[in-house]
Design a protein around this motif. Sequence first.
Motif, PDB file in Angstrom:
ATOM      1  N   SER A   3      10.988  14.523 -21.098  1.00 10.69           N
ATOM      2  CA  SER A   3      10.200  14.332 -22.306  1.00 10.69           C
ATOM      3  C   SER A   3      11.026  13.597 -23.348  1.00 10.69           C
ATOM      4  CB  SER A   3       9.746  15.685 -22.849  1.00 10.69           C
ATOM      5  OG  SER A   3      10.866  16.414 -23.294  1.00 10.69           O
ATOM      6  N   ILE A   4      10.380  13.137 -24.392  1.00 12.78           N
ATOM      7  CA  ILE A   4      11.038  12.374 -25.442  1.00 12.78           C
ATOM      8  C   ILE A   4      11.201  13.261 -26.667  1.00 12.78           C
ATOM      9  CG2 ILE A   4      10.901  10.319 -26.883  1.00 12.78           C
ATOM     10  CD1 ILE A   4       8.978   9.202 -24.761  1.00 12.78           C
ATOM     11  N   SER A   5      12.369  13.309 -27.226  1.00 13.75           N
ATOM     12  CA  SER A   5      12.584  14.111 -28.423  1.00 13.75           C
ATOM     13  C   SER A   5      11.905  13.447 -29.607  1.00 13.75           C
ATOM     14  CB  SER A   5      14.082  14.257 -28.703  1.00 13.75           C
ATOM     15  OG  SER A   5      14.595  13.031 -29.161  1.00 13.75           O
ATOM     16  N   CYS A   6      11.714  14.226 -30.686  1.00 11.73           N
ATOM     17  CA  CYS A   6      10.999  13.691 -31.849  1.00 11.73           C
ATOM     18  C   CYS A   6      11.791  12.605 -32.552  1.00 11.73           C
ATOM     19  CB  CYS A   6      10.655  14.820 -32.827  1.00 11.73           C
ATOM     20  SG  CYS A   6      12.112  15.646 -33.504  1.00 11.73           S
ATOM     21  N   HIS A   7      13.050  12.411 -32.194  1.00 13.29           N
ATOM     22  CA  HIS A   7      13.867  11.375 -32.798  1.00 13.29           C
ATOM     23  C   HIS A   7      14.103  10.199 -31.855  1.00 13.29           C
ATOM     24  CE1 HIS A   7      14.657  13.978 -36.189  1.00 13.29           C
ATOM     25  NE2 HIS A   7      15.042  14.930 -35.353  1.00 13.29           N
ATOM     26  N   GLY A   8      13.356  10.177 -30.754  1.00 17.82           N
ATOM     27  CA  GLY A   8      13.506   9.068 -29.823  1.00 17.82           C
ATOM     28  C   GLY A   8      14.409   9.414 -28.666  1.00 17.82           C
ATOM     29  N   ILE A   9      14.663   8.450 -27.790  1.00 14.63           N
ATOM     30  CA  ILE A   9      15.492   8.636 -26.614  1.00 14.63           C
ATOM     31  C   ILE A   9      16.886   8.103 -26.908  1.00 14.63           C
ATOM     32  CG2 ILE A   9      15.760   8.109 -24.162  1.00 14.63           C
ATOM     33  CD1 ILE A   9      12.807   7.528 -24.061  1.00 14.63           C
ATOM     34  N   TYR A  10      17.903   8.847 -26.454  1.00 15.42           N
ATOM     35  CA  TYR A  10      19.264   8.413 -26.701  1.00 15.42           C
ATOM     36  C   TYR A  10      20.064   8.469 -25.411  1.00 15.42           C
ATOM     37  CZ  TYR A  10      17.936   9.076 -31.557  1.00 15.42           C
ATOM     38  OH  TYR A  10      17.300   9.004 -32.752  1.00 15.42           O
ATOM     39  N   SER A  21      21.509   0.082 -26.392  1.00 14.80           N
ATOM     40  CA  SER A  21      20.696  -0.042 -27.598  1.00 14.80           C
ATOM     41  C   SER A  21      19.506  -0.953 -27.343  1.00 14.80           C
ATOM     42  CB  SER A  21      21.554  -0.585 -28.743  1.00 14.80           C
ATOM     43  OG  SER A  21      20.770  -0.801 -29.885  1.00 14.80           O
ATOM     44  N   ASN A  22      19.754  -2.092 -26.714  1.00 19.53           N
ATOM     45  CA  ASN A  22      18.665  -3.009 -26.384  1.00 19.53           C
ATOM     46  C   ASN A  22      17.705  -2.385 -25.381  1.00 19.53           C
ATOM     47  OD1 ASN A  22      19.766  -4.979 -28.046  1.00 19.53           O
ATOM     48  ND2 ASN A  22      20.961  -5.911 -26.397  1.00 19.53           N
ATOM     49  N   LEU A  23      18.261  -1.666 -24.426  1.00 17.32           N
ATOM     50  CA  LEU A  23      17.426  -1.017 -23.419  1.00 17.32           C
ATOM     51  C   LEU A  23      16.526   0.024 -24.056  1.00 17.32           C
ATOM     52  CD1 LEU A  23      16.638  -0.477 -20.473  1.00 17.32           C
ATOM     53  CD2 LEU A  23      18.586   1.084 -20.313  1.00 17.32           C
ATOM     54  N   MET A  24      17.069   0.819 -24.985  1.00 21.74           N
ATOM     55  CA  MET A  24      16.285   1.844 -25.645  1.00 21.74           C
ATOM     56  C   MET A  24      15.163   1.239 -26.487  1.00 21.74           C
ATOM     57  SD  MET A  24      17.291   4.705 -24.603  1.00 21.74           S
ATOM     58  CE  MET A  24      17.537   3.823 -23.063  1.00 21.74           C
ATOM     59  N   GLN A  25      15.447   0.102 -27.131  1.00 26.44           N
ATOM     60  CA  GLN A  25      14.420  -0.559 -27.906  1.00 26.44           C
ATOM     61  C   GLN A  25      13.269  -1.002 -27.013  1.00 26.44           C
ATOM     62  OE1 GLN A  25      16.104  -3.755 -30.181  1.00 26.44           O
ATOM     63  NE2 GLN A  25      17.525  -2.412 -31.319  1.00 26.44           N
ATOM     64  N   GLN A  26      13.607  -1.523 -25.846  1.00 25.31           N
ATOM     65  CA  GLN A  26      12.577  -1.963 -24.914  1.00 25.31           C
ATOM     66  C   GLN A  26      11.754  -0.778 -24.413  1.00 25.31           C
ATOM     67  OE1 GLN A  26      14.206  -4.389 -21.762  1.00 25.31           O
ATOM     68  NE2 GLN A  26      15.548  -5.503 -23.162  1.00 25.31           N
ATOM     69  N   ILE A  27      12.441   0.336 -24.143  1.00 26.94           N
ATOM     70  CA  ILE A  27      11.730   1.521 -23.665  1.00 26.94           C
ATOM     71  C   ILE A  27      10.796   2.057 -24.748  1.00 26.94           C
ATOM     72  CG2 ILE A  27      12.015   3.930 -22.968  1.00 26.94           C
ATOM     73  CD1 ILE A  27      14.570   3.100 -21.541  1.00 26.94           C
ATOM     74  N   GLN A  28      11.303   2.131 -25.983  1.00 25.69           N
ATOM     75  CA  GLN A  28      10.493   2.661 -27.073  1.00 25.69           C
ATOM     76  C   GLN A  28       9.282   1.790 -27.357  1.00 25.69           C
ATOM     77  OE1 GLN A  28      13.251   3.101 -30.261  1.00 25.69           O
ATOM     78  NE2 GLN A  28      14.153   4.998 -29.459  1.00 25.69           N
ATOM     79  N   LEU A  29       9.454   0.464 -27.260  1.00 27.79           N
ATOM     80  CA  LEU A  29       8.333  -0.439 -27.487  1.00 27.79           C
ATOM     81  C   LEU A  29       7.276  -0.335 -26.398  1.00 27.79           C
ATOM     82  CD1 LEU A  29      10.238  -3.635 -28.735  1.00 27.79           C
ATOM     83  CD2 LEU A  29       8.822  -2.080 -30.108  1.00 27.79           C
ATOM     84  N   SER A  30       7.705   0.055 -25.193  1.00 23.38           N
ATOM     85  CA  SER A  30       6.765   0.145 -24.070  1.00 23.38           C
ATOM     86  C   SER A  30       5.976   1.448 -24.056  1.00 23.38           C
ATOM     87  CB  SER A  30       7.522  -0.011 -22.752  1.00 23.38           C
ATOM     88  OG  SER A  30       8.375   1.105 -22.526  1.00 23.38           O
ATOM     89  N   ILE A  31       6.357   2.413 -24.908  1.00 19.16           N
ATOM     90  CA  ILE A  31       5.671   3.702 -24.931  1.00 19.16           C
ATOM     91  C   ILE A  31       4.396   3.600 -25.762  1.00 19.16           C
ATOM     92  CG2 ILE A  31       5.841   6.133 -25.611  1.00 19.16           C
ATOM     93  CD1 ILE A  31       8.846   5.913 -25.230  1.00 19.16           C
ATOM     94  N   PRO A  32       3.247   3.957 -25.188  1.00 17.94           N
ATOM     95  CA  PRO A  32       1.995   3.930 -25.967  1.00 17.94           C
ATOM     96  C   PRO A  32       2.082   4.860 -27.177  1.00 17.94           C
ATOM     97  CG  PRO A  32       1.568   4.194 -23.620  1.00 17.94           C
ATOM     98  CD  PRO A  32       3.031   4.381 -23.812  1.00 17.94           C
ATOM     99  N   ASP A  33       1.360   4.510 -28.245  1.00 13.43           N
ATOM    100  CA  ASP A  33       1.381   5.325 -29.460  1.00 13.43           C
ATOM    101  C   ASP A  33       0.949   6.760 -29.193  1.00 13.43           C
ATOM    102  OD1 ASP A  33       2.273   3.186 -30.911  1.00 13.43           O
ATOM    103  OD2 ASP A  33       0.276   2.573 -31.592  1.00 13.43           O
ATOM    104  N   SER A  34       0.014   6.920 -28.238  1.00 12.36           N
ATOM    105  CA  SER A  34      -0.489   8.264 -27.953  1.00 12.36           C
ATOM    106  C   SER A  34       0.574   9.175 -27.337  1.00 12.36           C
ATOM    107  CB  SER A  34      -1.697   8.181 -27.013  1.00 12.36           C
ATOM    108  OG  SER A  34      -1.330   7.545 -25.787  1.00 12.36           O
ATOM    109  N   LEU A  35       1.612   8.554 -26.780  1.00 10.28           N
ATOM    110  CA  LEU A  35       2.658   9.339 -26.141  1.00 10.28           C
ATOM    111  C   LEU A  35       3.899   9.477 -27.007  1.00 10.28           C
ATOM    112  CD1 LEU A  35       2.538   7.966 -22.466  1.00 10.28           C
ATOM    113  CD2 LEU A  35       1.477  10.047 -23.377  1.00 10.28           C
ATOM    114  N   LYS A  36       3.924   8.785 -28.122  1.00  7.93           N
ATOM    115  CA  LYS A  36       5.103   8.879 -28.968  1.00  7.93           C
ATOM    116  C   LYS A  36       5.138  10.219 -29.691  1.00  7.93           C
ATOM    117  CE  LYS A  36       5.692   3.924 -29.734  1.00  7.93           C
ATOM    118  NZ  LYS A  36       5.726   2.829 -30.725  1.00  7.93           N
ATOM    119  N   PRO A  37       6.303  10.836 -29.793  1.00  5.84           N
ATOM    120  CA  PRO A  37       6.409  12.143 -30.448  1.00  5.84           C
ATOM    121  C   PRO A  37       6.150  12.045 -31.956  1.00  5.84           C
ATOM    122  CG  PRO A  37       8.573  11.264 -29.968  1.00  5.84           C
ATOM    123  CD  PRO A  37       7.590  10.335 -29.317  1.00  5.84           C
TER     124      PRO A  37
END
Length: 255
Positions: A3-10, A21-37
Motif C-alpha cells: 500500500s501507499i503511505s499518506c506521504h507517498g512512496i519512498y 527520485s525520478n522513478l518515484m515521480q513517474q510512479i506517483q504520476l501513474s497512480i489514478p487520483d482514486s487510488l492516491k492516499p
Amino acid sequence: MYSISCHGIYITNHRNTLLHSNLMQQIQLSIPDSLKPQRNKCYEVVWTISPTGAYTTKHMWEAIRHKDPKAPWASLVWSSNNVSKWSFILWLACLKRLTTKERLHKWGMKIEPGCVLCSQCGETLQHLFFECGFSSSIWEVILHRFQIHRGVEAWNMEVAWATSFCQGKSFHSMLFKLAFAAGVYFLWTERNSIIFGGRPRSANEVLAHLDESIILGSTSQTHLRIKGFVANGISQVESLEMLPRNFVLSLFLQM
C-alpha cells in the motif's frame, strides 16, 4: 504488492538518489487520483500476495523468483535422508557441471585427459561414473546388494532408471537413494584425491568407506533418520529379501 503511505512512496538508496527520485515521480504520476492516499483517512498495509495479508520473506521470494519445471531426477537427488554434500555432487553431476577433464579440455586447459581411476580411457562424465572398470566394480557390488543385475547405459538413462527405481518413501527406496548418491560422491572424491596427490585406494577400500558413511552418515541427524527407518519401516515390507541384507545388518548393528 504494497500500500501507499499518506506521504507517498519512498525508496532509499544513497547511491542512486536521483534515479529513485525520478522513478518515484513517474510512479506517483501513474497512480489514478482514486487510488492516491488522503491525509484525513487511515490506511492499513496489506501484503496482497500473502494469504494472511502479512509480509513474509517466503511469499516475497515466491513472488519474484523464476520458476522452472522440476527436474525429473529431483526426488533422487534431494531426498530428505541424503547427506547434503552427496546430494550436492550428484546435483552437479545431473546438471553435467562437474569439472571433468573433458570439460576442462573444452575450456582450453592443457591437461592429461586420461581417467585416473583406470588409466585406460579419456575422462568423461559417462566414463568416470559408469564405463570405467574401477567405477563398474563399485556399482556392481552396490547393485548386487539390491539384487539388481543390469548393464551400463548412458548417463541420462542411468539417472532416469535410478529415479524410477526408487520411487516412494519406503525403507528400500531410501537406502537406494543413499547408495546411489554415495556412489557418485565417493567416485568423484576418489578421483580428486588421486589427481591432487593422494594414495590410490582399491575398490574394496572405497566400498568399505562408502558402507561406513552410509551407516553413520555425515551428521547425527542423518544417522537417526536411518535408524528410524529401520525401526519403523522394517515391519512394513513384505520380506527381508526385499532389502539389501548387508546394509540392513550393518544398520542394525549400529542401533
